[in-house]
Design a protein around this motif. Structure first.
Motif: not given
Length: 429
Positions: A317-340
């Motif tokens: 749910g809202s605490s999922q860790v979202l790992v994103n890889i862009s079309a330019g092959d750059v990996l980032t992390v979002s959400q993750a249940g961390c307020p910051s």
């Protein structure tokens, strides 16, 4: 033949027949001096010569002593005064010191210790003065004569407290970093109105000392210290309190760790998941980021609370860790249940996809963010999602790079640079 007789007139000088010669007049002068001296030390007038003639004399007197000043250090009283002379300008030879228990009247008590007897100088210290309030006087003396006693000093109260203050409480920062080293605050509490001597020491430079006075509440605050001269390592702060009686107590201490070296990224490695296809971005693949020293965990994820045990973030749910890889092959992390959340971005170095990918999933199938303070590694594990549609060849194997997010710090508070660091070792999913 009759004898001629010469008659001589009997002249009188000052009522004394002229037949008295200079020896007789000298005897009269000596008698006058003795008469004055019979008055003893209380007599302030005396006779002194005013010319070289054998009988030329005049009266002189010792002036009143100057009102003394006093200063207290514990049970010791320092008495000081200005010089006295006679009316004719002669210097006196000494002074006698006394004290009274009242501003007027009372019994004269002869001073003791360094103020006993005749004091030749213009000051003395009476040690171990009994408890009470005292008023000091000075009486100038010249041989057998003395002047009038001076006016009494202002009230002087020695402190007879013999109990030393307790050790002060010392509050110093746990860490001194590159942003605080020039102005390090140190404070604490001690006996009210005491004097606190604070000494800060460490390797590489001489100790630095500062003395402050506590407030009526017992709180004391030193002016901030510049500790730039000390080398990195342990900084010791030691404080002793001295009360108004001069009693000094034991030391209170605190220690700080000086670390002014910012952390760095030392490794960026892509790992293929167990049993997975090399060259494709897919579930269980991971990125391992290694640092030169341990970081403060909650500067990465504000939900993490320990800097000594492994911290993990995963869920659903809202605490999922979202790992994103862009079309330019750059990996980032979002959400993750961390307020910051401060992870930054990883340039994968290879062409894994030509479209944006997200790896998430719930619970055991979800992505995972793990901080290991012992190994000084941050690991990003890909959960369900993807996979990438392109395969990165083994040759040449790519060199990934990592650009940290702003605000990540080491345990001392030194910030990790946000400049991208490229790995020196090739790796791929």
């Amino acid at each position: 033949m009759s004898r001629l007789r010469q008659n001589r007139p009997a002249s009188v000088v000052l009522g004394v027949p002229a037949v008295f010669g200079w020896r007789s007049r000298l005897a009269i002068i000596v008698a006058g001096i003795l008469l004055v001296s019979w008055g003893g030390p209380a007599a302030s007038a005396f006779w002194g010569s005013i010319s070289s003639g054998p009988g030329a004399v005049k009266a002189d007197s010792v002036a009143q002593g100057a009102k003394p000043a006093t200063a207290v250090s514990g049970a010791n009283v320092t008495v000081s005064w200005t010089a006295s002379t006679t009316a004719a300008g002669r210097s006196v030879t000494g002074y006698s010191i006394a004290r009274y228990s009242s501003a007027t009247g009372g019994t004269r008590v002869t001073a003791t210790g360094g103020c006993a007897g005749t004091v030749a100088g213009l000051g003395c210290v009476e040690a171990g003065v009994p408890a009470g309030t005292w008023y000091y006087t000075v009486t100038p003396t010249l041989s057998l004569w003395q002047g009038s006693e001076s006016q009494r000093s202002t009230a002087t109260t020695p402190v007879t407290d013999t109990t030393a203050p307790l050790a002060p409480m010392v509050t110093a920062p746990a860490y001194v970093n590159q942003s605080t080293v020039g102005s390090v605050p140190i404070s604490g509490t001690a006996e009210a109105n005491s004097s606190v001597t604070l000494t800060v020491s460490g390797a590489g430079a001489a100790p630095v000392t500062q003395t402050v006075t506590t407030l009526a509440s017992g709180v004391w605050t030193a002016a901030p210290f510049n500790l730039s001269a000390f080398t990195d390592g342990t900084i010791s702060s030691s404080a002793r309190a001295s009360d108004a009686a001069g009693n000094t107590g034991p030391a209170g201490t605190a220690t700080s760790t000086k670390d002014v070296v910012a952390p760095t990224v030392t490794g960026v490695q892509l790992n293929n998941g167990a049993g997975k296809t090399l060259g494709i971005a897919e579930q269980t693949d991971s990125v391992k980021l290694t640092f030169s020293e341990a970081l403060i965990a909650n500067t990465i994820c504000s939900a993490w609370t320990s800097n000594t045990t492994t911290q993990t973030q995963s869920g659903n749910g809202s605490s999922q860790v979202l790992v994103n890889i862009s079309a330019g092959d750059v990996l980032t992390v979002s959400q993750a249940g961390c307020p910051s959340l401060r992870v930054g971005s990883v340039a994968l170095g290879g062409n894994y996809t030509d479209t944006a990918l997200t790896f998430a999933g719930n619970n055991t199938s979800g992505s995972i963010l793990t901080w290991n303070p012992g190994a000084k590694t941050l690991t990003i594990t890909l959960g369900a999602g993807g996979p990438g549609t392109l395969t990165v060849a083994a040759t040449p194997t790519p060199l990934p790079g990592y650009a940290p997010a702003a605000g990540v710090t080491d345990l001392a508070g030194n910030e990790l640079s946000t400049t991208q660091v490229n790995s020196l070792a090739a790796s791929r999913f």
